[in-house]
Design an enzyme around this catalytic site. Sequence first.
Site, PDB file in Angstrom:
ATOM      1  N   HIS A 535       0.834  -1.205   0.000  1.00 34.36           N
ATOM      2  CA  HIS A 535       0.000   0.000   0.000  1.00 34.36           C
ATOM      3  C   HIS A 535       0.871   1.258   0.000  1.00 34.36           C
ATOM      4  O   HIS A 535       0.620   2.208   0.739  1.00 34.36           O
ATOM      5  CB  HIS A 535      -0.969  -0.005   1.184  1.00 34.36           C
ATOM      6  CG  HIS A 535      -1.719  -1.292   1.340  1.00 34.36           C
ATOM      7  ND1 HIS A 535      -2.344  -1.904   0.275  1.00 34.36           N
ATOM      8  CD2 HIS A 535      -1.936  -2.095   2.422  1.00 34.36           C
ATOM      9  CE1 HIS A 535      -2.918  -3.018   0.691  1.00 34.36           C
ATOM     10  NE2 HIS A 535      -2.678  -3.159   1.978  1.00 34.36           N
ATOM     11  N   HIS A 536       1.900   1.233  -0.868  1.00 38.87           N
ATOM     12  CA  HIS A 536       2.785   2.383  -1.062  1.00 38.87           C
ATOM     13  C   HIS A 536       2.695   2.883  -2.506  1.00 38.87           C
ATOM     14  O   HIS A 536       3.720   3.047  -3.168  1.00 38.87           O
ATOM     15  CB  HIS A 536       4.236   1.998  -0.759  1.00 38.87           C
ATOM     16  CG  HIS A 536       4.496   1.632   0.657  1.00 38.87           C
ATOM     17  ND1 HIS A 536       5.638   0.979   1.065  1.00 38.87           N
ATOM     18  CD2 HIS A 536       3.765   1.836   1.787  1.00 38.87           C
ATOM     19  CE1 HIS A 536       5.601   0.792   2.372  1.00 38.87           C
ATOM     20  NE2 HIS A 536       4.464   1.292   2.831  1.00 38.87           N
ATOM     21  N   PRO A 537       1.508   3.136  -3.037  1.00 32.04           N
ATOM     22  CA  PRO A 537       1.412   3.539  -4.448  1.00 32.04           C
ATOM     23  C   PRO A 537       1.991   4.923  -4.675  1.00 32.04           C
ATOM     24  O   PRO A 537       1.846   5.829  -3.853  1.00 32.04           O
ATOM     25  CB  PRO A 537      -0.100   3.516  -4.709  1.00 32.04           C
ATOM     26  CG  PRO A 537      -0.705   3.853  -3.376  1.00 32.04           C
ATOM     27  CD  PRO A 537       0.184   3.167  -2.372  1.00 32.04           C
TER      28      PRO A 537
END
Length: 609
Positions: A535-537
């Site tokens: 969840h590091h876009p």
Amino acid sequence: MQFSKIIIFASILIGVASMLWFFIAALVRERIPNVLKPMDGYIFDYAVVGAGSAGCVVASLLSKYSNATVLLVEAGSSFGFLSKIPLLTTFQQKGLNDWNFVTVTQKYSSKSLAQQRQFLPRGKGLGGSSQLNYMLQYEGFEGDFERWASEYYLKDWQWSTIKPYLQAAQAKPYERLDIPATYSKITYAFSQLHSEFVHKSWKYRAAQYNIKNGLRFNVLERFLQPAYLHNNLRIMTNTLAKQIVFVRDKNGKQNKVKFLKVSAKSENKPQDQTFLIEIRHELIISAGAYQTPQLLIISGLGDRANLEKFNVTSNAQLPNLPMVGQQLHDHLIIPLFVSIEQVGPTVNQRALLNPLTWLKYIFMGGGHLGNFGVLGFIDNTEGPISDHYSLTLFGVGAVDERAFMVISNFKRNDFRGLFPRYHNTSQEGFVINSACLQPLSRGTVKIDDLNIRKKPIIDPNYLNKAEDINCTIKAIRAAVEVITSNSFSKLGVQIHWPRLKGCVNYGPFENDFHSNQPSDDYLECIIRHVGLSSHHPAGTCAMGLNSTNSVVDSQFRVHDIKNLRIIDASVLPTPVSGNPNSIIVGMAVRGKHAFSKVLKLYENRSQES
């Protein structure tokens, strides 16, 4: 004896009353005194779209250090109190405060997930995804910024320039929770690794959380809530930025933002009510790596050839920005379950149901409920970037099947193959996550509808590049070195190599459980099956020199648009070696809540107006 019972009972009452006081105080702080009801006719000097990790900081600084009028537009509202209790973070996912994005079917990864699709939680409400994340603080890595300065010619992003802002953005010691070596037997073993691996260039980081008094303490509490006192700040909640309206400037030479079109639900009407807000100076988009490109494309900024398919029209002659929605990157983690023969203590169902766990949290704000279970990190950032990887130590012994499957989209049999002791509620152990820090695979964010309420089409394209597989295999083998080290062997460790139907031809074989050296083919198979998004876009509106290879310049200005900036993770040109939100917060802060270098222009223009 009777007197002792009275003392114990009184202590419990005092503890419960104390915790209730903290709860009530936290809820009172969430009241928003300067909410503005959407309607036509508003004019603001600055408008910020998105009250997430970046938007909260930008809006607070603009309102604090200038007399300019500032509007913050947020699609959600306040989060529930569950978001305050650290370990209950996951219960916010898949709820009302989550945008509930899902990837398209992945071609090269996610084979253990239903339809090969990843769940992508994103926060909807004040605080954004900082209300859903794991609250971990990240200081930044020098090499990331030096590479941007040299390879992407972003000279004002070099480490010597950026480091003071990142340091200034970090929470003060009294605003954070540091996990000490004495926290558990696992953290003690972790603290001994550096002396055992002196020949390694690994960097060890004990976990630091943005937690204060046992409660989440993020950008909402640190920046936006204090800004509620500023008379020049207004906030529109439950209001969606629908479209940016452009015009030509007075000289007819350059495009500029004239209006922000927003929409809100009405109690009396089934359709959205749409309003225009006039922008006097600048519009700042901080909607995140998925929704910032979506808003730009709907507004007519993107690849001109693709825009023609949607018949997007504008009064302005908008530039061609083919990189909008391109270059999406994210970290993919591979979890590996390790059981131990001793009481860690680690997080499991029995521990969470123990009244002493709750009393410890009520009285002291500590224990399992007072953090998210991440204990420490090992980073390898030496040598070629294709070898940069990270290991995360997660102190969870028994993973609840139902809860984890809801937020991860795992198929049941594959989940049980990954966590074979899922049924043992008292299991002690930990999960070690392996990740490649500089993945080369790139994805896209697209649209199939001009309605902003329709979800964007998100394709991270995980593991498209073979280099990402090779890097992750190195990370897993490094994890094995850690687990089988003298420091951890004392705990009676056992690696549970996943038994997956799709990988049965490659392992794990009986010898793999003794040697802990399964084949590369087996490791590649489990990587492509069980890898999960970190969840590091980022990267979908990347920084660069011109509109052919980027969307914004080094000052966050959209190419060839006079008064439009993007300040969020979407501007990062390559992955950062940690959480990108921490980097964006750092760039928006200087000293004690002063403007950072990139926001100095806002300060000057506001004073002139």
